[in-house]
Design an enzyme around this catalytic site. Structure first.
Site, PDB file in Angstrom:
ATOM      1  NE  ARG A  23      20.282 -85.238  31.835  1.00  0.00           N
ATOM      2  CZ  ARG A  23      21.049 -85.505  30.545  1.00  0.00           C
ATOM      3  NH1 ARG A  23      21.959 -85.851  30.593  1.00  0.00           N
ATOM      4  NH2 ARG A  23      21.564 -83.999  29.731  1.00  0.00           N
ATOM      5  NE  ARG A  27      22.448 -92.441  29.906  1.00  0.00           N
ATOM      6  CZ  ARG A  27      22.785 -91.639  29.338  1.00  0.00           C
ATOM      7  NH1 ARG A  27      23.662 -92.248  28.126  1.00  0.00           N
ATOM      8  NH2 ARG A  27      23.198 -90.692  29.744  1.00  0.00           N
ATOM      9  NE  ARG A  36      17.462 -94.253  25.679  1.00  0.00           N
ATOM     10  CZ  ARG A  36      17.389 -94.057  24.898  1.00  0.00           C
ATOM     11  NH1 ARG A  36      15.409 -94.956  24.301  1.00  0.00           N
ATOM     12  NH2 ARG A  36      17.847 -93.687  23.499  1.00  0.00           N
ATOM     13  CG  ASP A  73      17.593 -83.299  25.400  1.00  0.00           C
ATOM     14  OD1 ASP A  73      18.397 -84.225  26.535  1.00  0.00           O
ATOM     15  OD2 ASP A  73      17.772 -82.764  24.892  1.00  0.00           O
ATOM     16  CE1 TYR A 143      25.358 -80.504  22.125  1.00  0.00           C
ATOM     17  CE2 TYR A 143      24.361 -79.113  23.488  1.00  0.00           C
ATOM     18  CZ  TYR A 143      25.265 -80.045  23.687  1.00  0.00           C
ATOM     19  OH  TYR A 143      24.777 -80.484  24.638  1.00  0.00           O
TER      20      TYR A 143
HETATM   21  O1  CP3 Z   1      15.974 -85.320  34.831  1.00  0.00           O
HETATM   22  C1  CP3 Z   1      16.379 -84.503  34.628  1.00  0.00           C
HETATM   23  O2  CP3 Z   1      17.470 -84.479  34.496  1.00  0.00           O
HETATM   24  C2  CP3 Z   1      15.582 -84.048  33.681  1.00  0.00           C
HETATM   25  C3  CP3 Z   1      15.374 -84.565  31.967  1.00  0.00           C
HETATM   26  C4  CP3 Z   1      16.735 -83.635  31.229  1.00  0.00           C
HETATM   27  C5  CP3 Z   1      16.998 -84.494  29.643  1.00  0.00           C
HETATM   28  N1  CP3 Z   1      18.001 -83.294  29.808  1.00  0.00           N
HETATM   29  C6  CP3 Z   1      17.270 -85.759  30.029  1.00  0.00           C
HETATM   30  C7  CP3 Z   1      18.562 -87.015  29.267  1.00  0.00           C
HETATM   31  C8  CP3 Z   1      17.267 -82.198  30.860  1.00  0.00           C
HETATM   32  C9  CP3 Z   1      16.923 -81.224  31.717  1.00  0.00           C
HETATM   33  C10 CP3 Z   1      18.080 -82.525  29.854  1.00  0.00           C
HETATM   34  C11 CP3 Z   1      18.691 -81.164  29.642  1.00  0.00           C
HETATM   35  C12 CP3 Z   1      19.512 -81.166  28.973  1.00  0.00           C
HETATM   36  N2  CP3 Z   1      19.779 -81.918  27.369  1.00  0.00           N
HETATM   37  C13 CP3 Z   1      20.618 -80.489  28.853  1.00  0.00           C
HETATM   38  C14 CP3 Z   1      21.135 -79.329  29.885  1.00  0.00           C
HETATM   39  C15 CP3 Z   1      21.789 -79.887  31.247  1.00  0.00           C
HETATM   40  C16 CP3 Z   1      23.139 -80.838  31.038  1.00  0.00           C
HETATM   41  O3  CP3 Z   1      23.448 -81.943  31.496  1.00  0.00           O
HETATM   42  O4  CP3 Z   1      24.104 -79.651  30.685  1.00  0.00           O
HETATM   43  C17 CP3 Z   1      21.968 -80.760  27.693  1.00  0.00           C
HETATM   44  C18 CP3 Z   1      23.276 -80.052  27.347  1.00  0.00           C
HETATM   45  C19 CP3 Z   1      21.323 -81.797  26.819  1.00  0.00           C
HETATM   46  C20 CP3 Z   1      21.387 -82.112  25.976  1.00  0.00           C
HETATM   47  C21 CP3 Z   1      21.444 -84.089  25.453  1.00  0.00           C
HETATM   48  N3  CP3 Z   1      21.048 -84.532  25.721  1.00  0.00           N
HETATM   49  C22 CP3 Z   1      22.591 -84.883  25.680  1.00  0.00           C
HETATM   50  C23 CP3 Z   1      24.364 -84.064  25.399  1.00  0.00           C
HETATM   51  C24 CP3 Z   1      22.838 -85.648  25.630  1.00  0.00           C
HETATM   52  C25 CP3 Z   1      23.050 -87.181  25.774  1.00  0.00           C
HETATM   53  C26 CP3 Z   1      24.125 -87.493  26.807  1.00  0.00           C
HETATM   54  C27 CP3 Z   1      23.883 -88.321  27.718  1.00  0.00           C
HETATM   55  O5  CP3 Z   1      24.168 -88.229  28.945  1.00  0.00           O
HETATM   56  O6  CP3 Z   1      23.442 -89.689  27.007  1.00  0.00           O
HETATM   57  C28 CP3 Z   1      21.093 -85.446  26.325  1.00  0.00           C
HETATM   58  C29 CP3 Z   1      20.337 -87.021  26.461  1.00  0.00           C
HETATM   59  C30 CP3 Z   1      19.463 -87.671  27.095  1.00  0.00           C
HETATM   60  N4  CP3 Z   1      18.793 -86.522  27.605  1.00  0.00           N
HETATM   61  C31 CP3 Z   1      19.534 -88.159  27.862  1.00  0.00           C
HETATM   62  C32 CP3 Z   1      19.295 -88.275  29.030  1.00  0.00           C
HETATM   63  C33 CP3 Z   1      17.902 -88.188  30.491  1.00  0.00           C
HETATM   64  C34 CP3 Z   1      19.541 -89.509  27.756  1.00  0.00           C
HETATM   65  C35 CP3 Z   1      19.273 -90.141  26.654  1.00  0.00           C
HETATM   66  C36 CP3 Z   1      19.026 -91.488  27.068  1.00  0.00           C
HETATM   67  O7  CP3 Z   1      18.223 -92.013  27.716  1.00  0.00           O
HETATM   68  O8  CP3 Z   1      19.795 -92.693  26.381  1.00  0.00           O
END
Ligand code: CP3
Length: 346
Positions: A23, A27, A36, A73, A143
């Site tokens: 990540r 944010r 965003r 994602d 999921y």
């Molecule tokens: O920078 C990076 O790591 C690359 C981008 C990336 C995202 N998600 C962007 C994202 C990667 C590699 C992921 C993988 C991901 N997504 C995982 C596996 C890694 C982990 O964190 O365990 C999982 C379980 C998800 C599912 C997911 N996506 C959730 C549960 C959420 C909501 C929770 C949260 O953190 O907001 C997301 C949304 C998400 N994916 C965001 C980002 C930057 C935030 C969304 C936003 O900006 O509104």
């Protein structure tokens, strides 16, 4: 130009320790929040090649990192299988009606991702690597079946126990589709891929082989059949002693979550795979003894083996940017002190 992340993944211990963060685009960065806000729907953002390219590169403009990770994602796979996926502000992902979908894979729904990869590769400095990724079948299945994040995985596990054949067919389908998705990412230009099994820690011991190892091994085998030299990293978060079993998946590198004892990993894993990660993303919210201790333990434990610095899970939105700079600075100073020690001893 040599890329230190890839050299390390091939087993070379370099004087520069490769660093990237889960990540790292997210944010906590104001420049991320700015882009965003242009999108109501998170998936529209992920599927806009120009925005995805821009945010992928943002952290590399600020920090001395060795790799970019594709901005996307793991839940694009349920979407490509026909499930409706949305992200609710402050709540997380919401997936609709698992029971009613046909599960038909349409890879053309993912073409903006490959377009983003082309754009990123055009702009990425030649000494940095681009990491592609997918979710592991178990984590994606949770999921799809729960319809959202979960604490108990009650629906998924009940389905798995009551309809074992159907569940195993779902995992197999997800493994094949994920392998295809990674292969297409590599064709488009990613240098390394990572399989995120974020919820593997919820799998009962008796099911670990069937739900985690076997599906992951299918992905590794399918990708290696076509691209034997592309390094594959795995992240079986929260699995404790099963980190050792996870070696059977055939991945080239394993990400440690914060709970894995460092010496245990050195003694039991490092002969077989490259190690990565470990730092608690929450300690990064603070400065002081605990942050220093955790950084230094990782650096001092893994001095003699190939090691990639990273977190044990992703940055949270509250992460102070100065603390990220501080971590990188501390790693680079450690490298310098090692070099000085070496040159003194000659
Ligand atoms: O920078 C990076 O790591 C690359 C981008 C990336 C995202 N998600 C962007 C994202 C990667 C590699 C992921 C993988 C991901 N997504 C995982 C596996 C890694 C982990 O964190 O365990 C999982 C379980 C998800 C599912 C997911 N996506 C959730 C549960 C959420 C909501 C929770 C949260 O953190 O907001 C997301 C949304 C998400 N994916 C965001 C980002 C930057 C935030 C969304 C936003 O900006 O509104």
């Amino acid at each position: 130009m040599p890329k230190v992340l890839e050299q390390t993944l091939k087993g070379d211990r370099k004087s520069r320790i490769p660093v990237w963060f889960m990540r790292q685009a997210g944010r906590y960065l104001p420049e991320y929040r700015k882009i965003r806000q242009k999108y109501d729907h998170f998936l529209d953002f992920c599927f806009s090649p120009r925005s995805a390219c821009e945010v992928t590169l943002q952290p590399l403009k600020r920090f001395d990192l060795d790799a970019a990770i594709l901005f996307s994602d793991i839940l694009v796979i349920p979407y490509a299988l026909g499930q409706t996926v949305s992200f609710i502000k402050d709540k997380g992902p919401l997936l609709k009606n698992f029971n009613e979908i046909q599960l038909k894979y349409n890879p053309s729904k993912l073409s903006p991702v490959f377009e983003a990869i082309h754009l990123i590769k055009d702009q990425l400095p030649k000494n940095k690597s681009l990491i592609g990724f997918c979710g592991a079948p178990w984590t994606i299945a949770t999921y799809m079946i729960e319809g959202q994040g979960s604490k108990t995985y009650q629906k998924t596990k009940s389905f798995a126990y009551l309809h074992a054949q159907e569940f195993s067919a779902l995992l197999e389908l997800l493994a094949q589709v994920s392998a295809d998705y990674l292969i297409r990412q590599i064709e488009a230009g990613v240098d390394v891929v990572k399989i995120f099994d974020s919820w593997a820690g919820a799998v009962p011991a008796e099911c670990f082989d069937e739900w985690v190892i076997q599906p992951t091994r299918i992905i590794v085998n399918e990708v290696k059949k076509i691209y034997p030299y592309i390094p594959i990293m795995g992240f079986p978060k929260g699995v404790g002693l099963f980190y050792q079993d996870y070696l059977k998946t055939g991945v080239d590198a394993i990400t440690l979550d914060p709970s894995v004892p460092r010496l245990w990993a050195l003694e039991n894993l490092s002969q077989h795979v490259v190690l990565q990660g470990g730092l608690d993303p929450i300690v990064v919210l603070t400065r002081g003894k605990y942050l220093d201790q955790q950084i230094d333990t990782l650096l001092n434990t893994f001095t003699t083996v190939p090691y990639i610095f990273n977190l044990g899970h992703g940055f949270v939105p509250e992460t102070p940017i100065e603390n990220v700079e501080y971590i990188i600075h501390r790693i680079r100073s450690f490298e310098k002190s090692c070099e000085q020690l070496l040159s003194c001893s000659i």
